[in-house]
Write a protein that holds these residues in place. Structure first.
Motif, PDB file in Angstrom:
ATOM      1  N   SER A   9       0.830  -1.214   0.000  1.00 23.70           N
ATOM      2  CA  SER A   9       0.000   0.000   0.000  1.00 23.70           C
ATOM      3  C   SER A   9       0.860   1.258   0.000  1.00 23.70           C
ATOM      4  O   SER A   9       0.524   2.251  -0.649  1.00 23.70           O
ATOM      5  CB  SER A   9      -0.935   0.008   1.208  1.00 23.70           C
ATOM      6  N   LYS A  10       1.964   1.182   0.726  1.00 20.90           N
ATOM      7  CA  LYS A  10       2.883   2.343   0.709  1.00 20.90           C
ATOM      8  C   LYS A  10       3.438   2.547  -0.697  1.00 20.90           C
ATOM      9  O   LYS A  10       3.543   3.673  -1.178  1.00 20.90           O
ATOM     10  CB  LYS A  10       4.034   2.108   1.695  1.00 20.90           C
TER      11      LYS A  10
ATOM     12  N   ARG B 176       1.953   1.694  -3.386  1.00 21.89           N
ATOM     13  CA  ARG B 176       0.820   2.161  -4.198  1.00 21.89           C
ATOM     14  C   ARG B 176       0.606   3.665  -4.005  1.00 21.89           C
ATOM     15  O   ARG B 176       0.351   4.393  -4.961  1.00 21.89           O
ATOM     16  CB  ARG B 176      -0.434   1.369  -3.817  1.00 21.89           C
ATOM     17  N   ALA B 177       0.726   4.112  -2.750  1.00 27.27           N
ATOM     18  CA  ALA B 177       0.555   5.541  -2.461  1.00 27.27           C
ATOM     19  C   ALA B 177       1.606   6.364  -3.195  1.00 27.27           C
ATOM     20  O   ALA B 177       1.354   7.497  -3.606  1.00 27.27           O
ATOM     21  CB  ALA B 177       0.628   5.779  -0.953  1.00 27.27           C
TER      22      ALA B 177
END
Lengths: 418, 418
Positions: free
Chosen positions: B363-364, B366-367
């Motif tokens: 997710s990091k 992806r961010a």
């Protein structure tokens, strides 16, 4: 009083094996929604909410430079053919108005849009200079054209946006409409027009009988952000606005989830039903892991099944292209089928007689090795026939997995001779 | 005392971030199993059971006339490459012995078989005339060859078979091994040799340190048969036999589910853990609907995620070919990936730190729109890269779904300038 065509209600009641008066009462009290703009006549209508089967929605629409109206119309056809109950046109860019008119003239199921996208289609910078009135006008325009339901990002308030900018989330806003609204609020230092002008929006929705789908700008985009105070703060706002809408005779559904781990799904459903007074719940996914791009239709089917069993009424599909690109036609088909599986599995767990009957019938056909009947009763009838053809058995009544050692056949034979 | 190589235990403890002594104690008390036949050295070992990550198994094997040893070896490679923790060779027919030897010489993960299939490979009629001793001999033979775990259908007793023939089930027996045993019992009017000779089987298992996977002949093959008295009656027998095995220092896992609706999965897991004294639970699917042939990998992922979250330790994959044909190589790959998604989603819900860390990291990435890192951290790294390439964005840091309207980018920009 919410006006819904009598013939529509009768049609829906028949499909759902429900009573017309129960559906009408559900609509009146805000527990059921029946989307159909007064300007439209929907060929495949539905009711979503309490006691109804789980419904599914497929998104499509133009991403400027990466698709065409023709291609998106084909996606619409593919989604409808695969069994989508509703469609949302998420187009952005200059052709969005033309596209919407074309869809509205042929779409057999309720059509939803996100009016904020039309405002933003002039470009991100011009969007910032929009006036409050513009946010109301675009809703009026689309309602007049016949859109059946709108996602309105009315729950993201200035207070939430300022808190968000302190930066504790892994993925702050993963909703396109939500991010647009937040950017407008931060640049203009003003309250969200969809929140401050909610009464005007209700007037329009009432006039055309448009269902308002109250959008979740703060849906978690990562497992680590699930069920956090931002998400719940917004849900509280949506619950208040839902009450206003019901009091005004406007149909409302509530949007939710995103990335949520398995163990938080039931709590999310319970919370929404409580805070939003039993309103129909429309969820994206939920996606039970962040780590399977390319397979998010499967990830979403896991979460969707669990969510629908625990109270979600309306599943927004997720395609294998999620997080990666604009879906193609096959992605759309895969997404619809995966969502239908989730919805059906939940309907079985919710004890919906038609769902249970279908499984019993297909199992009886399987016990008899009646392949044609099995395929006919399948959620996607064409695919199993195709797979079976890929490896033809010598004996028609078995398959090449077990061949002569087919357990069903062995048992049939030995019970006969014993 | 169960002997497991020290180096193996250390390797496993490192992967699981667990303590060697805890795993050893888990094995001693029957809560954890570590499959490795004394004659083998497994390159990719695992422990399955209490406190361990969820493991997955892929089936493959010859169906006479419909595959070849070469083709099945390719399936083995595909399953291992996709991340299967264990494999089961379900071959039937004359080449089964040759195939097994070839696999045992190269399989990097624990290998399981169903010894009854070797007995049946001479033909269904000849199988009926097998003696009790033959059932024990085939187990000895395969244990000597190095098989790491056996499915033994020891829970289906004569009493259950006679009751079954009264005919209340939609699908009576859907387990190939179970149907074979039932046909033998009905024809010979004798007790199941795997039940009556269980002590002899324990001797062999102990000598070679083979894990016994106590098979579920009565697993439901239809939603309408789920959790019925046949299934639970057999589970009670398996629970008794598990205690015998633990007392003798033999490792045991218990097999379960099949077709089970969403709302019965948790109860099934609770019941097994209680009746089988916390033994590792190895489940097929569960399949939460009968009505999606062609998509049973998705149906199984829904049930598998829920099952593993509620206590199942070991998921047997289901492929898109289930109920239709012998799976091909792509079916095998799809089945493994779907099971891995289910296992991983459950591990998140079970609070396993490595699973949670993986999702946070992706997710990091992806961010930050760090695509390479996202792909690297994906459960199937090749596919997302391929999908993204199918529709290349003009700007590298977004995707063609939202393009310039990427919510993450909008938020990054507006928070910077506010």
């Amino acid at each position: 009083m919410i006006k819904i065509r009598e013939v529509l209600l009768k049609k829906i009641a028949k499909i759902e094996c429900a009573d017309v008066e129960d559906i009408r009462e559900g609509v009146r009290s805000g527990l059921i929604a029946v989307p159909e703009n007064m300007k439209r006549k929907i060929a495949r209508p539905f009711a979503v909410g309490k006691g109804m089967t789980t419904k599914i929605n497929a998104n499509f629409g133009l991403s400027p430079g990466y698709s065409s109206i023709d291609r998106e119309m084909k996606k619409m056809d593919a989604a409808v053919a695969a069994g989508a109950d509703a469609l949302m046109d998420l187009s952005t860019g200059p052709l969005l108005g033309k596209m919407r008119k074309k869809i509205l003239s042929s779409c057999p199921v309720p059509l939803g849009t996100v009016p904020a996208y039309e405002l933003a289609s002039v470009g991100k910078k011009k969007f910032i200079s929009m006036k409050e009135d513009d946010f109301v006008s675009v809703i009026r325009k689309q309602a007049e054209e016949g859109v059946d339901f709108f996602t309105i990002h009315c729950g993201i308030t200035q207070e939430i946006v300022y808190k968000l900018s302190e930066g504790s989330r892994t993925m702050n806003i993963v909703s396109r409409g939500g991010a647009l609204l937040a950017s407008w609020m931060l640049a203009n230092r003003r309250e969200n027009p969809f929140f401050s002008r909610f009464d005007d929006i209700l007037d329009i929705a009432k006039k055309y009988n448009v269902v308002l789908s109250l959008g979740d700008s703060l849906r978690p985009g990562s497992i680590s952000d699930a069920t956090d105070h931002f998400q719940i703060r917004e849900l509280l706002v949506l619950g208040d606005l839902q009450q206003k809408a019901v009091a005004r005779g406007v149909q409302v559904i509530i949007e939710g989830p995103g990335h949520v781990p398995l163990d938080q799904i039931e709590a999310n459903m319970t919370l929404q039903k409580s805070l939003c007074h039993g309103a129909p719940f429309y969820v994206l996914g939920p996606l039970v892991t962040d780590a399977a791009p390319g397979y998010d239709h499967i990830v979403g089917a896991i979460g969707g099944a669990l969510a629908a069993w625990h109270g979600a009424d309306f599943l927004c599909y997720v395609t294998p292209a999620e997080h990666l690109r604009l879906p193609d036609i096959e992605d759309v088909r895969q997404g619809v089928v995966a969502s239908k599986i989730a919805a059906h599995a939940a309907d079985i767990a919710k004890n919906i007689p038609s769902a249970i009957r279908r499984d019993r019938e297909i199992s009886k056909a399987r016990a008899k090795r009646d392949w044609k009947k099995q395929f006919k009763l399948s959620l996607d009838p064409d695919i199993p026939a195709k797979i079976r053809k890929g490896s033809r058995p010598r004996e028609e009544d078995v398959c090449t997995m077990c061949s002569e050692y087919c357990s069903i056949k062995i048992m049939e034979e030995c019970l006969k001779s014993s």
